[in-house]
Design a protein around this motif. Structure first.
Motif, PDB file in Angstrom:
ATOM      1  N   GLU A  42     -11.952   3.053 -16.455  1.00 19.42           N
ATOM      2  CA  GLU A  42     -11.368   4.007 -15.523  1.00 19.42           C
ATOM      3  C   GLU A  42     -11.353   3.406 -14.122  1.00 19.42           C
ATOM      4  N   PRO A  43     -10.218   3.442 -13.411  1.00 15.83           N
ATOM      5  CA  PRO A  43     -10.162   2.920 -12.046  1.00 15.83           C
ATOM      6  C   PRO A  43     -10.876   3.852 -11.072  1.00 15.83           C
ATOM      7  N   GLU A  44     -11.006   3.393  -9.843  1.00 12.81           N
ATOM      8  CA  GLU A  44     -11.616   4.245  -8.821  1.00 12.81           C
ATOM      9  C   GLU A  44     -10.800   5.527  -8.681  1.00 12.81           C
ATOM     10  N   ARG A  45     -11.512   6.641  -8.623  1.00 15.24           N
ATOM     11  CA  ARG A  45     -10.833   7.927  -8.591  1.00 15.24           C
ATOM     12  C   ARG A  45     -10.361   8.269  -7.184  1.00 15.24           C
ATOM     13  N   ILE A  46      -9.098   8.677  -7.090  1.00 16.69           N
ATOM     14  CA  ILE A  46      -8.577   9.266  -5.865  1.00 16.69           C
ATOM     15  C   ILE A  46      -8.483  10.777  -6.040  1.00 16.69           C
ATOM     16  N   ALA A  47      -8.287  11.209  -7.284  1.00 17.63           N
ATOM     17  CA  ALA A  47      -8.233  12.637  -7.603  1.00 17.63           C
ATOM     18  C   ALA A  47      -9.279  12.951  -8.662  1.00 17.63           C
ATOM     19  N   ASP A  48      -9.722  14.200  -8.691  1.00 18.24           N
ATOM     20  CA  ASP A  48     -10.606  14.668  -9.753  1.00 18.24           C
ATOM     21  C   ASP A  48      -9.755  15.153 -10.914  1.00 18.24           C
ATOM     22  N   ARG A  49     -10.170  14.828 -12.140  1.00 24.76           N
ATOM     23  CA  ARG A  49      -9.394  15.156 -13.323  1.00 24.76           C
ATOM     24  C   ARG A  49     -10.020  16.340 -14.057  1.00 24.76           C
ATOM     25  N   TYR A  50      -9.131  17.246 -14.500  1.00 22.66           N
ATOM     26  CA  TYR A  50      -9.577  18.427 -15.235  1.00 22.66           C
ATOM     27  C   TYR A  50      -8.766  18.562 -16.507  1.00 22.66           C
ATOM     28  N   GLY A  51      -9.380  19.210 -17.493  1.00 23.66           N
ATOM     29  CA  GLY A  51      -8.693  19.432 -18.751  1.00 23.66           C
ATOM     30  C   GLY A  51      -8.901  20.841 -19.262  1.00 23.66           C
ATOM     31  N   PRO A 158       5.333  -9.481   7.937  1.00 26.92           N
ATOM     32  CA  PRO A 158       4.884  -9.035   6.608  1.00 26.92           C
ATOM     33  C   PRO A 158       3.496  -8.414   6.683  1.00 26.92           C
ATOM     34  N   ALA A 159       3.268  -7.418   5.842  1.00 32.48           N
ATOM     35  CA  ALA A 159       1.973  -6.741   5.794  1.00 32.48           C
ATOM     36  C   ALA A 159       1.386  -6.863   4.393  1.00 32.48           C
ATOM     37  N   SER A 160       0.087  -7.022   4.337  1.00 33.16           N
ATOM     38  CA  SER A 160      -0.634  -7.041   3.067  1.00 33.16           C
ATOM     39  C   SER A 160      -1.534  -5.812   3.003  1.00 33.16           C
ATOM     40  N   ALA A 161      -2.216  -5.647   1.874  1.00 32.08           N
ATOM     41  CA  ALA A 161      -3.120  -4.507   1.739  1.00 32.08           C
ATOM     42  C   ALA A 161      -4.229  -4.535   2.782  1.00 32.08           C
ATOM     43  N   ASP A 162      -4.570  -5.728   3.268  1.00 36.62           N
ATOM     44  CA  ASP A 162      -5.619  -5.822   4.291  1.00 36.62           C
ATOM     45  C   ASP A 162      -5.174  -5.264   5.640  1.00 36.62           C
ATOM     46  N   ASP A 163      -3.884  -5.015   5.791  1.00 35.32           N
ATOM     47  CA  ASP A 163      -3.356  -4.438   7.034  1.00 35.32           C
ATOM     48  C   ASP A 163      -3.299  -2.912   6.988  1.00 35.32           C
ATOM     49  N   SER A 185      -6.562   9.030   5.136  1.00 35.18           N
ATOM     50  CA  SER A 185      -7.579   8.204   5.774  1.00 35.18           C
ATOM     51  C   SER A 185      -8.333   7.298   4.804  1.00 35.18           C
ATOM     52  N   SER A 186      -8.098   7.453   3.508  1.00 36.57           N
ATOM     53  CA  SER A 186      -8.817   6.664   2.517  1.00 36.57           C
ATOM     54  C   SER A 186      -8.214   5.268   2.376  1.00 36.57           C
ATOM     55  N   GLU A 187      -9.056   4.240   2.451  1.00 37.09           N
ATOM     56  CA  GLU A 187      -8.588   2.869   2.228  1.00 37.09           C
ATOM     57  C   GLU A 187      -8.021   2.723   0.826  1.00 37.09           C
ATOM     58  N   ALA A 188      -8.662   3.366  -0.152  1.00 29.98           N
ATOM     59  CA  ALA A 188      -8.178   3.262  -1.531  1.00 29.98           C
ATOM     60  C   ALA A 188      -6.774   3.833  -1.670  1.00 29.98           C
ATOM     61  N   TRP A 189      -6.478   4.901  -0.912  1.00 28.51           N
ATOM     62  CA  TRP A 189      -5.130   5.490  -0.994  1.00 28.51           C
ATOM     63  C   TRP A 189      -4.082   4.466  -0.560  1.00 28.51           C
ATOM     64  N   VAL A 194      -0.080   3.373  -1.901  1.00 31.19           N
ATOM     65  CA  VAL A 194       1.050   3.004  -1.048  1.00 31.19           C
ATOM     66  C   VAL A 194       1.447   1.541  -1.269  1.00 31.19           C
ATOM     67  N   LEU A 195       0.480   0.641  -1.134  1.00 29.44           N
ATOM     68  CA  LEU A 195       0.772  -0.789  -1.224  1.00 29.44           C
ATOM     69  C   LEU A 195       0.583  -1.348  -2.629  1.00 29.44           C
ATOM     70  N   ARG A 196      -0.035  -0.565  -3.500  1.00 32.31           N
ATOM     71  CA  ARG A 196      -0.215  -0.931  -4.913  1.00 32.31           C
ATOM     72  C   ARG A 196      -0.693  -2.381  -5.054  1.00 32.31           C
ATOM     73  N   GLU A 197      -1.828  -2.637  -4.479  1.00 27.28           N
ATOM     74  CA  GLU A 197      -2.367  -3.986  -4.324  1.00 27.28           C
ATOM     75  C   GLU A 197      -2.404  -4.774  -5.632  1.00 27.28           C
ATOM     76  N   ASP A 198      -2.784  -4.138  -6.732  1.00 23.53           N
ATOM     77  CA  ASP A 198      -2.955  -4.849  -8.000  1.00 23.53           C
ATOM     78  C   ASP A 198      -1.805  -4.637  -8.972  1.00 23.53           C
ATOM     79  N   ASP A 199      -0.722  -4.061  -8.506  1.00 22.57           N
ATOM     80  CA  ASP A 199       0.422  -3.777  -9.359  1.00 22.57           C
ATOM     81  C   ASP A 199       1.316  -5.008  -9.461  1.00 22.57           C
ATOM     82  N   GLU A 200       1.733  -5.340 -10.679  1.00 19.69           N
ATOM     83  CA  GLU A 200       2.627  -6.482 -10.859  1.00 19.69           C
ATOM     84  C   GLU A 200       3.975  -6.250 -10.177  1.00 19.69           C
TER      85      GLU A 200
END
Length: 406
Positions: A42-51, A158-163, A185-189, A194-200
């Motif tokens: 499971e990746p780092e959570r940005i949202a809480d999941r309910y079922g 150009p901007a990277s995720a570090d920006d 305000s979340s770095e993970a967001w 937004v920048l999808r750092e690890d997305d192909e």
């Protein structure tokens, strides 16, 4: 908090070991063309999941976001509902209603407002959500943006995720001017959403600077429209923000410089149509106004107390609110406003000054509708004309634009 066990359905948080099941349900609902997918941890959570569980079976899922939104110039807590999905063999059995009932119960007392991006506006309207804003989508040849080349001094890099902090600063500058804009305000967001750092297939990103300070940014991708390579591509801006009009012009000029690479540019803004007044040939620009997310009040007393009011307005009136989903909102409330703040009490005595459904009241609070539109288009009814003036003074229309998808 107790589970919602109406009709034998229980709603509860999903543990990490249910992540693959959660994704299987949401993948089928939102990206079935990709086929079955496999997931590791499971990746780092940005949202809480309910079922929702029927017996021991997971039959429907959703995500809850803890957001902060600009409401009439002040930051307030806002819940976000997302990833609502039910497998086809389980649909039309009331499971989504159970998820929504549970969500509103959990949010009550913490979030005055809630928002979502609907797959169907009429579907969520039955649960009290209403349109929060519209936006404008422009599609045009890059040369229609040539008027902005060299209009202001500045440069794009150009901007990277570090920006992400630079992007956050620009976003917050713009967000302070639009009701319902999210804080992000979340770095993970920024890195993951937004920048999808690890997305192909991660997008391109540029920061626009003036005098060494970030004043705007663009996040965009290219789509092949067929034909000769580099001659028929669409540049689609997925996210953008500008601290002011000069920065917006600088970024439009940057987009214009893609005329050798793209045949058209697509971008969106709030519902204003300023671009049509700036381009040389407005008929060359496709301009479409679309409906955006939906919002609703979670708790009437909390929302009317949290809402900022004009400092020079004092009023006291009684509202009869109808809400078929959240029983605690279905009643009569007295609102007293002075010095920019409101006090709300339940008050069933006497005839109300106004009667309004929860969806229309939500639109008044966030500023999407003014009072006349709420009467003409919504379900606001007033005891007399003087009440219209009082409500109009309390709830002037706002520039609403929740552009962040979640």
């Amino acid at each position: 908090m107790p589970d919602d066990e109406a009709d034998g359905v229980a709603v509860r948080p999903l543990s990490a070991d249910r992540f693959a099941e959660f994704r299987a349900i949401t993948d089928y609902a939102f990206q079935p063309e990709e086929g079955p997918q496999e997931y590791d941890d499971e990746p780092e959570r940005i949202a809480d999941r309910y079922g929702a569980f029927d017996g021991g079976d997971l039959v429907s899922v959703c995500g809850h976001y803890d957001l902060t939104a600009n409401l009439r110039g002040e930051w307030v807590s806002m819940a976000g509902l997302a990833a609502v999905a039910t497998p086809p063999e389980r649909r039309r059995k009331g499971y989504v209603r159970a998820l929504i009932d549970d969500a509103l119960e959990r949010w009550r007392g913490k979030f005055p407002l809630a928002a979502l991006w609907p797959f169907s506006r009429s579907y969520y309207a039955q649960f009290g959500w209403a349109t929060a804003n519209t936006y404008t989508e422009y599609t045009c040849p890059p040369d229609q943006l040539a008027f902005a080349r060299g209009a202001v001094d500045g440069e794009a890099r150009p901007a990277s995720a570090d920006d992400w902090r630079d992007l956050q600063a620009v976003h917050e500058a713009q967000a302070g001017e639009t009701s319902l804009a999210l804080r992000r305000s979340s770095e993970a967001w920024w890195r993951e959403r937004v920048l999808r750092e690890d997305d192909e297939d991660r997008p391109w990103a540029y920061v626009y600077e003036r005098d060494g300070e970030a004043r705007g940014y663009l996040v965009y991708s290219f789509e092949d429209l067929g034909g000769p390579k580099h001659m028929n591509q669409r540049l689609t801006v997925a996210d953008a923000a500008a601290a002011n009009h000069d920065a917006w012009l600088g970024m439009l000029g940057f987009l214009a410089d893609h005329d050798s690479q793209a045949s058209e540019v697509r971008l969106r803004s709030d519902a204003r149509t300023d671009l049509l007044d700036l381009v040389s040939d407005p008929e060359a620009v496709d301009c479409e106004v679309k409906t955006g997310p939906m919002a609703r009040i979670v708790d009437v007393a909390d929302a009317l107390s949290a809402c900022p009011y004009p400092a020079d307005v004092s009023a006291e009136l009684t509202l009869r609110v109808t809400d078929e989903t959240a029983a605690w909102n279905d009643g009569q409330f007295r609102l007293a406003v002075s010095d920019g703040s409101g006090t709300v009490t339940a008050d069933a005595s006497g005839d109300p000054d106004a009667t309004v459904g929860i969806g229309t009241l939500s639109q008044l609070v966030v500023g999407y509708h003014d009072v006349e539109a709420a009467r003409r288009i919504g379900d606001l009814s007033l005891a007399d004309g003087g009440i219209a003036d009082a409500l109009a003074a309390l709830f002037p229309p706002e520039r609403t634009y929740l552009r962040t998808f979640f």
